[in-house]
Structures are given as structure tokens and as C-alpha cells.
Design a protein around this motif. Structure first.
Motif, mmCIF file in Angstrom:
data_model
loop_
_atom_site.group_PDB
_atom_site.id
_atom_site.type_symbol
_atom_site.label_atom_id
_atom_site.label_comp_id
_atom_site.label_asym_id
_atom_site.label_seq_id
_atom_site.Cartn_x
_atom_site.Cartn_y
_atom_site.Cartn_z
ATOM 1 N N ILE A 93 31.008 33.838 76.157
ATOM 2 C CA ILE A 93 31.407 34.884 74.522
ATOM 3 C C ILE A 93 32.471 34.627 73.639
ATOM 4 C CG2 ILE A 93 31.230 37.594 74.216
ATOM 5 C CD1 ILE A 93 29.235 37.617 76.943
ATOM 6 N N ARG A 94 31.972 34.549 72.650
ATOM 7 C CA ARG A 94 32.841 35.003 71.505
ATOM 8 C C ARG A 94 33.501 36.481 71.101
ATOM 9 N NH1 ARG A 94 29.054 32.366 69.502
ATOM 10 N NH2 ARG A 94 28.474 33.838 67.433
ATOM 11 N N LYS A 95 34.887 36.432 71.581
ATOM 12 C CA LYS A 95 36.116 37.520 71.248
ATOM 13 C C LYS A 95 36.252 37.701 69.737
ATOM 14 C CE LYS A 95 36.625 37.996 76.114
ATOM 15 N NZ LYS A 95 36.572 36.230 75.836
ATOM 16 N N SER A 110 32.311 43.115 76.843
ATOM 17 C CA SER A 110 30.556 41.939 76.796
ATOM 18 C C SER A 110 30.073 41.559 78.090
ATOM 19 C CB SER A 110 30.574 41.166 75.850
ATOM 20 O OG SER A 110 31.455 41.612 74.436
ATOM 21 N N ASP A 156 25.258 37.062 68.768
ATOM 22 C CA ASP A 156 25.117 36.867 70.573
ATOM 23 C C ASP A 156 24.008 36.884 71.884
ATOM 24 O OD1 ASP A 156 25.454 34.523 70.779
ATOM 25 O OD2 ASP A 156 27.759 34.036 71.491
ATOM 26 N N LYS A 208 22.433 37.061 74.519
ATOM 27 C CA LYS A 208 22.739 35.717 75.644
ATOM 28 C C LYS A 208 21.289 36.188 76.790
ATOM 29 C CE LYS A 208 26.325 34.061 74.552
ATOM 30 N NZ LYS A 208 25.764 32.960 74.558
ATOM 31 N N ILE A 222 27.418 40.369 71.889
ATOM 32 C CA ILE A 222 28.471 40.197 72.617
ATOM 33 C C ILE A 222 28.743 41.287 72.153
ATOM 34 C CG2 ILE A 222 28.454 39.418 69.385
ATOM 35 C CD1 ILE A 222 30.822 37.795 70.683
ATOM 36 N N ASP A 223 28.164 41.933 71.286
ATOM 37 C CA ASP A 223 28.164 43.728 70.563
ATOM 38 C C ASP A 223 27.315 44.623 71.682
ATOM 39 O OD1 ASP A 223 25.827 42.723 70.167
ATOM 40 O OD2 ASP A 223 26.237 43.054 67.766
#
Length: 474
Positions: free
Chosen positions: A5-7, A65, A427, A429, A446-447
Motif C-alpha cells: 500500500i502506497r503512503k 491502511s 487502490d 485491496k 489505501i484510504d
């Protein structure tokens, strides 16, 4: 596939209002329909959803996340259709630093949405309630404030990020986690779930406490981290775990613990991405792999799978075994397509193939209440719901398009099986249908999380649902 997961930092956004034929400010002429995965938002814009499209929609967060979560089955009713709703869940975090990770055990209550009446009120009362449709924005906001869901959260420290978490069907308080440290752990979370069940208003700062809690079992026999994990729905405590080094290990329960067979099932030539037990045969499970294949295994035979077939041309990321039609397995892959396979057709199991999503499929799951319905998430920021029993009717479609021509320029190539498109999460998941609340879906991204109940998928409960779900009760 890339699973991290991208920060990202949050930024201010401006809202893009949806066009509506009931809004006098809208210019004449057909409105442009947003095409998911095709049209681009300008910098700082976000889409607005149509409230009429949902019986319920809310977002919530448990802090960091989460790559994975699971719904915890409860004893509040086998099939629940009346608001307000409540549900329990477990989730595993992907924190910025490894020591900050935890398992989140949560309860979301006061889920108060709307339910469409089978017969319009005007047909019963003989008149129309104009005021109810023309209420002011201020009144709507006030109602929303009064009906906000209440989140209760407990945190249990977890070493490293959680790649996947699953709650046992028969004993929902027992959960397994796949860590990015390469360890699979089993936890008894009963004390935390009991505390949530007894709690009233959330205690101040309680959500900030990360409890230290020892797992029941830690298995370090995998040679690498993994994502594949599934509890058997038929044999209490039986578990399979698969890793990125193409190995699958079987966990057999004992009266006090688990015996994990050190000799793995090896049949794939690349990473094992997902595992699913058969809903009807206790010794059978399925696996999918980066090698593009799906394999069907019998735990009594370790040398090779019973059946193996090429499912996709790219990585097969996820699979779902249909609990109501046990001959069907759905799979999603890296190129954005997903397929349905009929295991009765040994030579060519492919029954249907859909290429709608623009990026990798990250989750797929059959509905527990409708045998032909499934939901899908993708890296293209969409959650879609499908009814595979639907077929294109050219005459009916032409009539519908003629009626809609003056209202919207709809895309020509939408599949007839596509029932619903949910957006607004980045994003995406993983998703799960709630096994006891028909039409409720929870998704993680992610959010944060979304809880949604689309208004066009009110389900007809099959006659055997009570019996099916009774077997899932502890």
C-alpha cells in the motif's frame, strides 16, 4: 503483482457534481456519463455519488491502511434485513514502520440506512408525500449526523505488516494472519470480541491502546512470506497457507493446538497467490498462482494436484469458490480480467470471461446469498458487482436506450451482467460480502474502509440459506 500500500499525503479536493435531469440549473441536452477507468479527473477533483444508488454507504478507518480484513460471524441473526445493522470485523495493518502494526478488532454499530418499499407509499395511501422528496440539504445533514455509525476498536500488536487475515468459520474468534515477516500465526481474540459486545459508548483514548497478546500458534516453516490463507468451512480448525516460494502447507487441528505438515504441497511453478477450500468436499481445496494456473488438490494426495488448468495468460491473483454452486470457481488476474470456471468441464473449464477492469484484479468473491452474483475489486479504483445470469436482450436494450437518449450519453460497451460500479476509494485491496446481511459489502483500500449496500441488488434469499448459514454458527 504489487500488493504493498502506497503512503500518500492527503490534499484538498473539489467535488464534481453529477448531472441530474431534476436539476433546473443543468443545461439542456444529454449529460455525459462518467466512464470508470476511461475518463480522468482533473487535479483536486473527486466524484460525487448519487444517494439514490445506495441503501447505505459510509466510510470508516481503524488507523493505518489495511491490505486485508475479514467479517467475523456473530450470533445476532442468520439473515438480517432490517436496519439498523451491526457487524464485527478483524483487519491487519500496513503501518509505516514494522513495530507500529496491529490487528484491529472492531464493531460498527448504528448502521441506519434506507430500505425500498416493495409497494410505493403513494399506491397504498392514495396520495404522495412531496415534502419527503423536497427536504432541504440542512435537514439531510442533520439526519445524517443523527445516524452516524459508531465504531468500537481494539488493537492487538502484530510483528510486521499483515498480508492477510482470516476468521475461522466455526469459531469466529479464532483468526489466522499471514505476516510480511514470513510467519503464519493463529490468534484467540475472544476476550476482545467479548469486550466489544459489552461496550457502550467508546471510552476516551481506548482506541489508542495497543494490547500485547500472545498467539496460539506461530509457524515459521514457510521459506518466504505469502498471501494465500483459508480456513476449511467443513472441518473445524483445518487451515491451508501458501507462500511466494510456491509451497502450500496443511494445518491439522489437535485438541489443544495445530500440527503443520512440514512437507508442502508443490505443484505450481511460481508464487501461490490464493487458496480456497471446497464448500462441499472436506478434503479438497483450490490454489491459484503467478504461473497462470488454478490447481485442485486432495489433502490425501501430496504428489500432484487432482486437476490443474491454465486460467489466465498472466498472474492469477485471487480465486473464489461458489458456496451455492460448488462446481464454479471465479478467478481474477493481473491484466484486469476475471473468469468463471466450471469444474465439471475437465477439458475446458472456462465458462465465462470478462475484460472490463483496466488494471489488476485484487479481490473477487461470490455472493453468499445469490449463486449467480459476485463482486470484484481492482487497482483501477473500482468495485463492481455482477449478475452472471443476465444476458443481453437487444430489443429491451434498444427500448431502454431510446428512453435514456435525452438524459445521458451512456457508454455503448457496458456488459449486460454489470449491475453496479462503486468508486471513491483509492487502490482497493479486498472486499467481503457480509454472510448474514444480504447485499452488504465491506471493502478496504489505501484510504480506509467503505460499507455499502447498493439499492439495485436487493437479494431474494434462497430457500436453503438458513441451513447453509446455520452451519457457520459457532
Amino acid at each position: 503483482m504489487v500488493r504493498t500500500i502506497r503512503k500518500t499525503k492527503s490534499k484538498k479536493t473539489k467535488k464534481v457534481e453529477a448531472s441530474s435531469s431534476s436539476n433546473p440549473a443543468v443545461a439542456s441536452g444529454p449529460a455525459k456519463v462518467w466512464q470508470p477507468g476511461v475518463d480522468e479527473l482533473e487535479d483536486g477533483e473527486e466524484l460525487q455519488f448519487d444517494p439514490e444508488a445506495y441503501n447505505y454507504l459510509r466510510g470508516f478507518s481503524i488507523g493505518w491502511s489495511c491490505l486485508s480484513f475479514d467479517v467475523v460471524r456473530d450470533q445476532l441473526g442468520l439473515v438480517r434485513s432490517e436496519f439498523p445493522h451491526m457487524f464485527y470485523g478483524v483487519a491487519g495493518t500496513q503501518a509505516e514502520k514494522a513495530p507500529w502494526n496491529y490487528i484491529g478488532i472492531f464493531k460498527l454499530s448504528n448502521i441506519s440506512g434506507k430500505k425500498r418499499e416493495p409497494i410505493p407509499a403513494s399506491a397504498v395511501d392514495g396520495d404522495t408525500d412531496v415534502d419527503s422528496d423536497s427536504s432541504s440539504d440542512e435537514e439531510d445533514e442533520e439526519i445524517n449526523e443523527d445516524t452516524k455509525p459508531v465504531l468500537h476498536l481494539k488493537k492487538v500488536a502484530h510483528t510486521g505488516g499483515v498480508n492477510r487475515i482470516r476468521s475461522m468459520t466455526q469459531k469466529p474468534h479464532v483468526c489466522a494472519t499471514w505476516g510480511d515477516t514470513g510467519h503464519v500465526q493463529v490468534w484467540d481474540l475472544s476476550s476482545f470480541l467479548n469486550s466489544l459486545a459489552e461496550s457502550g459508548a467508546p471510552a476516551p483514548k481506548e482506541d489508542d491502546i495497543i494490547h500485547r497478546h500472545l498467539p496460539l500458534k506461530v509457524f515459521s516453516g514457510h521459506k518466504d512470506e505469502g498471501y494465500a490463507l483459508d480456513w476449511s468451512p467443513l472441518v473445524t480448525g483445518r487451515l491451508v497457507s501458501g507462500d511466494c516460494k510456491k509451497c502450500i502447507h496443511l494445518w491439522e487441528p489437535t485438541p489443544t493446538n495445530w500440527n503443520v505438515n512440514p512437507n508442502p504441497y508443490v505443484g505450481h511453478t511460481a508464487s501461490v497467490e490464493d487458496l480456497q477450500w471446497s464448500p462441499t468436499e472436506a478434503d479438497i481445496f483450490a490454489s491459484c498462482s503467478v504461473d497462470g494456473t488454478i490447481a485442485i488438490w486432495d489433502v490425501r494426495e501430496k504428489n500432484k494436484p487432482r486437476m490443474s488448468f491454465k486460467a489466465h495468460e498472466t498472474d492469477v491473483n485471487v480465486i473464489s469458490w461458489n458456496r451455492l454452486a460448488s462446481c464454479m470457481i471465479a478467478s481474477g488476474c493481473d491484466d484486469g480480467s476475471f473468469s468463471v470456471h466450471d469444474l465439471r468441464q475437465i477439458q475446458d473449464p472456462l465458462a465465462a470471461h470478462f475484460k472490463y477492469h483496466k488494471k489488476a484484479i485484487t479481490s473477487i468473491e461470490w455472493s453468499p446469498h445469490e449463486a449467480s452474483s459476485l463482486a470484484v475489486t481492482s487497482e483501477d479504483h473500482q468495485l463492481t458487482i455482477w449478475d452472471l445470469s443476465l444476458e443481453r436482450d437487444a430489443e429491451e436494450e434498444a427500448e431502454f436506450r431510446a428512453k435514456m437518449k435525452e438524459q445521458a450519453n451512456a457508454p455503448e460497451d457496458l456488459p449486460p451482467q454489470l449491475l453496479f460500479v462503486h468508486q471513491g476509494q483509492r487502490d482497493l485491496k479486498e472486499l467481503h460480502w457480509h454472510p448474514q446481511i444480504p447485499s452488504m459489502i465491506i471493502s478496504t483500500a489505501i484510504d480506509g474502509f467503505n460499507v455499502l449496500m447498493p439499492s439495485n441488488i436487493d437479494t431474494t434469499i434462497p430457500g436453503n440459506t438458513d441451513a447453509t448459514m446455520a452451519s457457520a454458527e459457532p
